[in-house]
Design an enzyme around this catalytic site. Structure first.
Site, PDB file in Angstrom:
ATOM      1  CG  PHE A 146      -0.438  -0.273   2.514  1.00 62.31           C
ATOM      2  CD1 PHE A 146       0.215   0.697   3.240  1.00 62.31           C
ATOM      3  CD2 PHE A 146      -0.580  -1.539   3.074  1.00 62.31           C
ATOM      4  CE1 PHE A 146       0.722   0.433   4.507  1.00 62.31           C
ATOM      5  CE2 PHE A 146      -0.084  -1.823   4.341  1.00 62.31           C
ATOM      6  CZ  PHE A 146       0.575  -0.832   5.056  1.00 62.31           C
ATOM      7  N   GLY A 169       1.456   3.516  -3.342  1.00 60.19           N
ATOM      8  CA  GLY A 169       0.547   4.556  -3.813  1.00 60.19           C
ATOM      9  C   GLY A 169       0.004   5.460  -2.722  1.00 60.19           C
ATOM     10  CG  HIS A 170      -2.154   5.987   1.228  1.00 59.00           C
ATOM     11  ND1 HIS A 170      -1.911   6.289   2.541  1.00 59.00           N
ATOM     12  CD2 HIS A 170      -3.355   6.540   0.953  1.00 59.00           C
ATOM     13  CE1 HIS A 170      -2.914   6.964   3.052  1.00 59.00           C
ATOM     14  NE2 HIS A 170      -3.807   7.126   2.107  1.00 59.00           N
ATOM     15  CE1 TYR A 171      -2.103  10.261  -0.330  1.00 54.24           C
ATOM     16  CE2 TYR A 171      -1.342  10.359   1.921  1.00 54.24           C
ATOM     17  CZ  TYR A 171      -2.364  10.439   1.017  1.00 54.24           C
ATOM     18  OH  TYR A 171      -3.641  10.669   1.446  1.00 54.24           O
ATOM     19  CB  ILE A 202       0.586   8.012   5.598  1.00 51.19           C
ATOM     20  CG1 ILE A 202       1.491   9.240   5.732  1.00 51.19           C
ATOM     21  CG2 ILE A 202      -0.361   7.914   6.789  1.00 51.19           C
ATOM     22  CD1 ILE A 202       0.742  10.556   5.628  1.00 51.19           C
TER      23      ILE A 202
END
Length: 142
Positions: free
Chosen positions: A46, A49-51, A56
Site C-alpha cells: 500500500f 501509492g499512499h503516498y 502513510i
C-alpha cells in the site's frame, strides 16, 4: 503467544491483506480480547501509492488490522471456529496520528457484545504508546 503461522490457522486472511503479525496476549473465556502487533515495513504494497513521497498507512487498513485482531479472538472461541467473519459496520472511528514505515503498530481489540452471529468489538491501535486509531467494529459470522 501466537506467531504468524498460528494466526493463519485461525483467521482466513493472507498476504497482502494479513495485517497482524503476532498475538502477545489473548483471553477468550471471561474478558474476551486479543493484544498483538503489526510491524509496518517500507515494503508494504500500500505504500507504493499512499503516498510514495511520504508513505502513510491508510486509515482503513488500520481499522482492518483492528478487525483482524478481534477476529482472532472470535474465531478462537469454540462455537465460532470455522466461521467466516464479515464487517457489519464501523462506528466511532477516530484517527489520531500517522503510521509510517518502521512503526510497530500495537493492536488491541476487546469483544464487548455478542448476540447470536452478530457482535461488537472495541479496537485501539497505537504506536509508541500513543493512540493512532480507535473504532467500534460490528461483525457478522457466516
Amino acid at each position: 503467544m501466537l506467531n504468524i503461522n498460528e494466526i493463519k490457522k485461525i483467521i482466513p486472511h493472507r498476504y497482502p491483506m494479513l495485517l497482524i503479525d503476532r498475538v502477545t496476549e489473548m483471553e477468550i473465556e471471561e474478558k474476551q480480547f486479543v493484544r498483538g502487533y503489526k510491524n509496518v515495513s517500507a515494503n508494504e504494497a500500500f505504500f507504493q501509492g499512499h503516498y510514495p513521497e511520504e508513505p502513510i498507512m491508510p486509515g482503513v487498513l488500520q481499522v482492518e488490522a483492528l478487525a483482524q485482531t478481534g477476529t482472532v479472538a472470535i474465531l478462537s472461541m469454540e462455537r465460532f471456529k470455522g466461521k467466516t467473519p464479515l464487517f457489519a459496520g464501523i462506528n466511532k472511528v477516530r484517527f489520531k496520528g500517522k503510521v509510517v514505515p518502521g512503526d510497530k503498530l500495537d493492536l488491541y481489540c476487546e469483544i464487548i457484545k455478542i448476540k447470536g452471529p452478530i457482535g461488537i468489538g472495541k479496537g485501539i491501535a497505537s504506536v509508541d504508546g500513543k493512540t493512532v486509531c480507535e473504532a467500534e467494529i460490528l461483525f457478522a459470522l457466516q
